[in-house]
Write a protein that holds these residues in place. Structure first.
Motif, PDB file in Angstrom:
ATOM      1  N   ALA A   8       0.839  -1.207   0.000  1.00 21.43           N
ATOM      2  CA  ALA A   8       0.000   0.000   0.000  1.00 21.43           C
ATOM      3  C   ALA A   8       0.868   1.250   0.000  1.00 21.43           C
ATOM      4  O   ALA A   8       0.424   2.332   0.348  1.00 21.43           O
ATOM      5  CB  ALA A   8      -0.929  -0.003   1.211  1.00 21.43           C
ATOM      6  N   LEU A  11      -0.373   4.356  -1.553  1.00 22.24           N
ATOM      7  CA  LEU A  11      -1.442   5.113  -0.881  1.00 22.24           C
ATOM      8  C   LEU A  11      -0.879   6.060   0.180  1.00 22.24           C
ATOM      9  O   LEU A  11      -1.479   7.099   0.475  1.00 22.24           O
ATOM     10  CB  LEU A  11      -2.432   4.154  -0.202  1.00 22.24           C
ATOM     11  CG  LEU A  11      -3.254   3.232  -1.083  1.00 22.24           C
ATOM     12  CD1 LEU A  11      -4.177   2.370  -0.222  1.00 22.24           C
ATOM     13  CD2 LEU A  11      -4.101   4.057  -2.064  1.00 22.24           C
ATOM     14  N   THR A  18      -8.425   5.851  -1.805  1.00 27.78           N
ATOM     15  CA  THR A  18      -8.904   4.614  -1.180  1.00 27.78           C
ATOM     16  C   THR A  18      -8.753   3.435  -2.135  1.00 27.78           C
ATOM     17  O   THR A  18      -8.625   3.612  -3.349  1.00 27.78           O
ATOM     18  CB  THR A  18     -10.388   4.698  -0.773  1.00 27.78           C
ATOM     19  OG1 THR A  18     -11.178   4.860  -1.949  1.00 27.78           O
ATOM     20  CG2 THR A  18     -10.638   5.854   0.181  1.00 27.78           C
ATOM     21  N   LEU A  47      -9.031   0.296   2.256  1.00 31.30           N
ATOM     22  CA  LEU A  47      -7.822   0.990   2.690  1.00 31.30           C
ATOM     23  C   LEU A  47      -7.998   2.458   2.340  1.00 31.30           C
ATOM     24  O   LEU A  47      -8.274   2.792   1.188  1.00 31.30           O
ATOM     25  CB  LEU A  47      -6.589   0.438   1.962  1.00 31.30           C
ATOM     26  CG  LEU A  47      -6.449  -1.093   1.878  1.00 31.30           C
ATOM     27  CD1 LEU A  47      -5.185  -1.467   1.101  1.00 31.30           C
ATOM     28  CD2 LEU A  47      -6.452  -1.710   3.257  1.00 31.30           C
ATOM     29  N   SER A  49      -6.186   6.176   2.647  1.00 28.70           N
ATOM     30  CA  SER A  49      -5.020   6.959   3.022  1.00 28.70           C
ATOM     31  C   SER A  49      -5.470   8.158   3.843  1.00 28.70           C
ATOM     32  O   SER A  49      -6.377   8.903   3.437  1.00 28.70           O
ATOM     33  CB  SER A  49      -4.288   7.426   1.758  1.00 28.70           C
ATOM     34  OG  SER A  49      -3.128   8.155   2.107  1.00 28.70           O
ATOM     35  N   ILE A  54      -2.607   4.705   7.056  1.00 27.54           N
ATOM     36  CA  ILE A  54      -3.680   4.033   6.329  1.00 27.54           C
ATOM     37  C   ILE A  54      -4.738   3.564   7.328  1.00 27.54           C
ATOM     38  O   ILE A  54      -4.422   2.891   8.307  1.00 27.54           O
ATOM     39  CB  ILE A  54      -3.164   2.781   5.583  1.00 27.54           C
ATOM     40  CG1 ILE A  54      -1.991   3.118   4.658  1.00 27.54           C
ATOM     41  CG2 ILE A  54      -4.304   2.103   4.820  1.00 27.54           C
ATOM     42  CD1 ILE A  54      -2.381   3.707   3.336  1.00 27.54           C
TER      43      ILE A  54
END
Ligand SMILES: [Zn+2]
Ligand SMILES: [Zn+2]
Length: 168
Positions: A8, A11, A18, A47, A49, A54
């Motif tokens: 991730a 992000l 998301t 998820l 940000s 996160i």
């Protein structure tokens, strides 16, 4: 298979972005004598940000493997529980948060263990009216009456309690 780390990094640092993910895995270190989750857990989470890192929120589903506190029979019961946890770029400044990996990876394992751990039943019952085991012979009273011995005469039950107390 345990949950693989989720990349991730893209992000992190982009608040508002998301992504929805659905992953499946097992976790270790979860369970008591009477309750556990040996099978796979589905995590359907979003998820998001945020400034600190996160935010992971969504739903965990799976099956509890339980042992009845009264009759000791094993049984299963599905569960679904909502989670919402913050993963931050380390080091952690709040013990309620979780830490992102160095490249922004998300390890769902620790938060899943914590979230499900508090939901594990302490005294599961196979059914609310489970009759449990006979105190005299240990037979499962859900399955049959106890044929092999006399039931204690209820008039003596009070004396039995007194004797037990004396023995303590
Ligand atoms: Zn039972
Ligand atoms: Zn019995």
């Amino acid at each position: 298979m345990t949950f693989a780390p989720i990349g991730a990094g893209d992000l992190v640092g982009h608040p508002g972005v998301t992504r929805e993910i659905s992953v499946r895995g097992t976790v270790e270190g979860l369970g008591t004598d009477v309750a556990g989750v040996p099978g796979e857990i589905d995590a359907d989470v979003r998820l998001e940000s945020v400034i600190q890192g996160i935010l992971v929120s969504g739903r965990l589903t799976g099956v509890f493997s339980l042992r009845c506190a009264r009759c000791l029979d094993g049984f299963e019961r599905p569960f679904a529980l909502d989670v919402s946890e913050l993963l931050v770029v380390g080091p952690l400044s709040d013990p309620d948060w979780y830490e992102l990996g160095p490249e922004g990876e998300i390890d769902l394992g620790p938060m899943i263990v914590d979230a499900i751990g508090v939901e594990l039943p302490f005294a599961p019952l196979c059914r609310l009216d489970c009759l449990g085991l006979c105190e005299t012979c240990g037979g499962d009273r859900n399955l049959s009456q106890c044929p092999g011995h006399e039931q204690l005469d209820p008039r003596w039950a009070g004396l039995e309690v007194l004797l037990e107390r004396t023995n303590d």
